[in-house]
Motif scaffolding. Structure first.
Motif: not given
Lengths: 335, 144, 285
Positions: B81, B84, B87, C258, C271-272, C275, C279, C281
């Motif tokens: 988590h 993401r 980012t 995403f 998307p947040l 996950f 991936e 990123l």
């Protein structure tokens, strides 16, 4: 005979004022007209209908420090913030100036609010009469007028040759000392006509409507943002909180609005005005009932900012009309 | 850039890996610059975007978030988590005028004392090279 | 179109299928629409839809949880509704969706009749809502995507970091912290917003630049991957802060990173919220 100042002399006068005062005047910021301190006369944007925000922030700032507390070697020191210098609000509309009259009744009633009183004392208001009315304007219905000189120190009225200068107070006299005025026989233009809004019996009507469903219906579409209160020249609610940072405590006073859910929240989390309708009733109750009962005037100057800025078009003129009808016959469709 | 410029870096280290990694750096007598102020958190996934943004608001020059390597999170998925979240936050901060390089997310295990010491040295040098924040601390309300 | 909305509203109210129809009527300026709640068949006659119906009404559904409601939605609003359904703020079975085919909303201010389409509508790719129970208006061919019109987005992308910081400081400086952006946003429904929290006091009560900066940054971030670009926040801002620029920036990032567009599909998490284990990123690698 009237006193007149030519357009070029007006520029020279403003530049002279800049030496003595912090001149706060309408300026163009992106697409908005806002009252901001200016550095030269050319920065002033005179062709504004009404500014996005009222100039109340220059007497009642969004954030102000009431005092600071510091502790050193075991002793506490309380300090008042430094005083502002002399301010001059240039091209204030008569409705906005009337807003200060309404704030005065609250902040200057004994014991006067020191910060407001000091700023009020040090601020000169140079009014600019309105030459046209906007669709949201209704000042004449709430005690004002587009050319009302009673709340300013000097009132300017635009005419073909320049501006008529009506000096109202001693403060105004001092401000025009450096202006090149000429005596000329000029008839002032007649003020624009405004569509009247009935305020007859509005205080009683608002009281009568206290327990009516009307408020919850009106609140259906209200988003409960603080826009109406923050753009209003007459709203004056605030929150006071202490801010502690690195041993220095500041007591802050910041704008607040009765529409915010946290406005009435007390210690322990209880909120006496939990519903949207109760909060909306408070807003109109304060403007049309409580303030008038205490001070006589309606807490509204008819500038129409809340009408034009409201995200969902809650129109105080409609509310007044609806309230007057309530009790006479049921009004629900529009709420 | 003057050599005496000392950046202020806030480090959010996860309790299970990275904080232990920093501990390891200490017990192994590995040095790293004192520019970093370490805050121990349960998990890199616990580091809310508001915590990081608040650091920048308060005047931090950079923020490091460090957690367990992917697949090794004590809570199974917190670090995914975080990956993401930061980012996206980095892109937003960059759009608002804070260089992307000022926010770093790194994986440091409890055994990686050396990696931690190198990471902080590198990061600190990089931020010193970047210099003070370009918004002149305009957004900053206080000093760290 | 108006008649179709009114007829359906009356039918739903008469049968008791819903207790309220949320739509639009004409505002106090006689020009622009405003939100309208019809509870009776008589009131339903006030419902109208035209190119001034800019408000995103779906936020009102959150307060009506547990009460069957019909609502008029544009394609963008329908996406916001899907977001709320996905996030379990609105129950699909409690809502009757009257989807309106939208030809774009006209840029206008109160009291003035506008003529040009709003920027968001000029680049919109959807005329027909993706979800509805009843469609009103004639469906039309969907346009091809265009680049965002706000030239400031491109200008900002080409600016230096320092210039961008200065741009936003100037914009945020005007913020009044009136919270209008939050109050109209369908994605902002937290029972207690971080900005109002007292313990921890993330923001405090000051109305100064640091607080404005933090508020606007986190407001935008919390909508990453959830904002449908209805631009209500930008419309209601009394001091014209281009909040849409921030939202669109994040919308683009989320689409690139995403491959996600909020509110398009039901039952897909933002998307947040989720996950993928493997991936890449470009962070923490």
């Amino acid at each position: 005979m009237s006193q007149l100042i030519s357009r070029s002399d007006l520029t020279a006068w403003i530049n002279a004022l800049l030496a003595e005062y912090t001149v706060i005047a309408p300026t163009k910021v992106d697409s908005l007209a806002l009252y901001q301190p200016v550095k030269r006369a050319d920065d002033i944007f005179m062709d504004f209908g009404i500014t996005a925000l009222s100039p109340k922030e220059w007497l009642f700032p969004p954030t102000e420090t009431l005092f600071t507390i510091t502790t050193q070697d075991g002793t506490m020191k309380l300090e008042a913030p430094p005083l502002d210098g002399k301010n001059l609000i240039f091209a204030i509309r008569p409705c906005d100036a009337r807003g200060f009259r309404l704030l005065d009744k609250v902040f200057l009633a004994p014991p006067a609010d020191t910060h407001y009183a000091q700023r009020r004392q040090n601020t000169t208001l140079i009014g600019l009469a309105c030459s046209k009315a906007l669709p949201q304007c209704f000042c004449t219905s709430v005690g004002g007028a587009p050319n009302d000189a009673s709340d300013v120190d000097v009132l300017l009225t635009e005419v073909e040759e320049g501006y008529l200068v009506n000096i109202v107070t001693e403060k105004g006299q001092a401000a025009v000392a450096q202006a090149k005025l000429i005596e000329k026989d000029v008839t002032p233009p007649s003020p624009p006509n405004l569509k009247p809004v009935s305020t007859e019996g509005i205080v009683e009507a608002t009281l009568r409507a206290y327990n009516d469903d009307y408020w919850e219906r009106l609140a259906d579409r209200c988003t409960h943002c603080n826009v109406c209160a923050f753009v209003c020249p007459a709203c004056y609610c605030f929150d006071v909180r202490d801010h502690i940072n690195q041993g220095k405590t500041e007591r802050l006073r910041c704008w607040d609005s009765c529409q915010a859910p946290g406005f009435t929240r007390v210690a322990g989390g209880y909120t006496p005005r939990p519903t949207k309708g109760a909060r909306l009733r408070q807003r109109f109750g304060h403007k049309l009932l409580y303030y008038p009962q205490q001070y006589g005037d309606l807490l509204c100057v008819g500038c129409g900012r809340c009408i034009a800025s409201c995200p969902v078009n809650i129109d105080i003129r409609e509310v007044m009309e609806d309230l007057q009808k309530l009790g006479v016959k049921s009004v629900s469709a529009r709420a | 850039m003057a050599l005496d410029y000392q950046p202020k870096i806030v480090g959010f280290l996860c309790n299970w890996c990275s904080y232990a990694g920093a501990d390891m750096a200490g017990t192994s007598r590995l040095t790293y610059p004192p520019n970093i102020r370490i805050i121990r958190v349960p998990c890199s996934g616990r580091v809310d975007a508001t915590l990081v943004t608040k650091c920048f608001q308060q005047g931090a020059d950079a923020v490091l978030v460090a957690g367990c390597h992917p697949g090794e999170c004590h809570y199974s998925e917190g670090n995914y988590h975080a990956r993401r979240r930061f980012t996206v936050l980095r892109e937003l901060l960059s759009f608002l005028g804070i260089e992307k390089d000022r926010l770093r997310l790194e994986w440091v295990s409890a055994a990686e004392g050396k990696k931690f010491s190198q990471l902080v040295s590198e990061f600190s040098a990089e931020i010193a090279h970047l210099g003070p924040r370009k918004d002149n601390g305009k957004a900053a309300g206080g000093s760290l | 179109m108006n008649q179709a909305i009114r007829d359906k509203a009356k039918e739903l109210l008469a049968s008791g299928a819903v207790s309220c129809v949320i739509g639009y009527d004409v505002g106090s300026d006689g020009i622009n629409a405003r939100p309208f709640f019809a509870y009776t068949e008589e009131e339903a006659d006030g419902l109208a839809f035209d190119q001034t119906c800019t408000h995103n009404l779906v936020k009102y559904l959150i307060d009506r949880a547990g009460k069957a409601t019909a609502i008029v939605v544009k394609p963008c609003d329908a996406r916001a509704l899907t977001v709320l359904i996905n996030e379990k703020q609105v129950k699909r079975e409690e809502v009757f969706i009257i989807g309106a085919v939208c030809h774009g909303i006209i840029e206008s201010t109160w009291g003035q009749k506008g003529s040009d389409l709003q920027g968001r509508c000029q680049t919109c790719t959807q005329h027909t809502p993706l979800v509805y129970d009843l469609l009103v208006g004639e469906p039309m061919a969907e346009p091809t995507p265009k680049a965002p019109l706000d030239h400031r987005a491109a200008t900002l992308a080409n600016m230096s970091v320092a210039e961008r910081a200065a741009f936003w400081a100037e914009q945020f400086q005007r913020c009044l912290r009136c919270n209008a952006c939050r109050q109209v946003c369908p994605g902002c429904y937290c029972a207690e917003c971080f900005v109002d929290q007292l313990d921890p006091e993330w923001v405090g009560i000051r109305i100064d630049l640091p607080e404005k900066w933090l508020w606007n940054t986190i407001r935008a971030f919390h909508l990453a991957g959830r904002c449908v670009g209805c631009d209500e926040c930008q419309r209601v801002c009394p001091v014209n802060i281009p909040l849409g620029l921030l939202n669109h920036k994040l919308e683009e990032e989320v689409a690139t990173l995403f491959d996600f567009r909020p509110g398009v599909k039901a039952d897909v998490p933002a998307p947040l919220e989720t996950f993928k284990k493997d991936e890449k990123l470009g962070i923490g690698e």
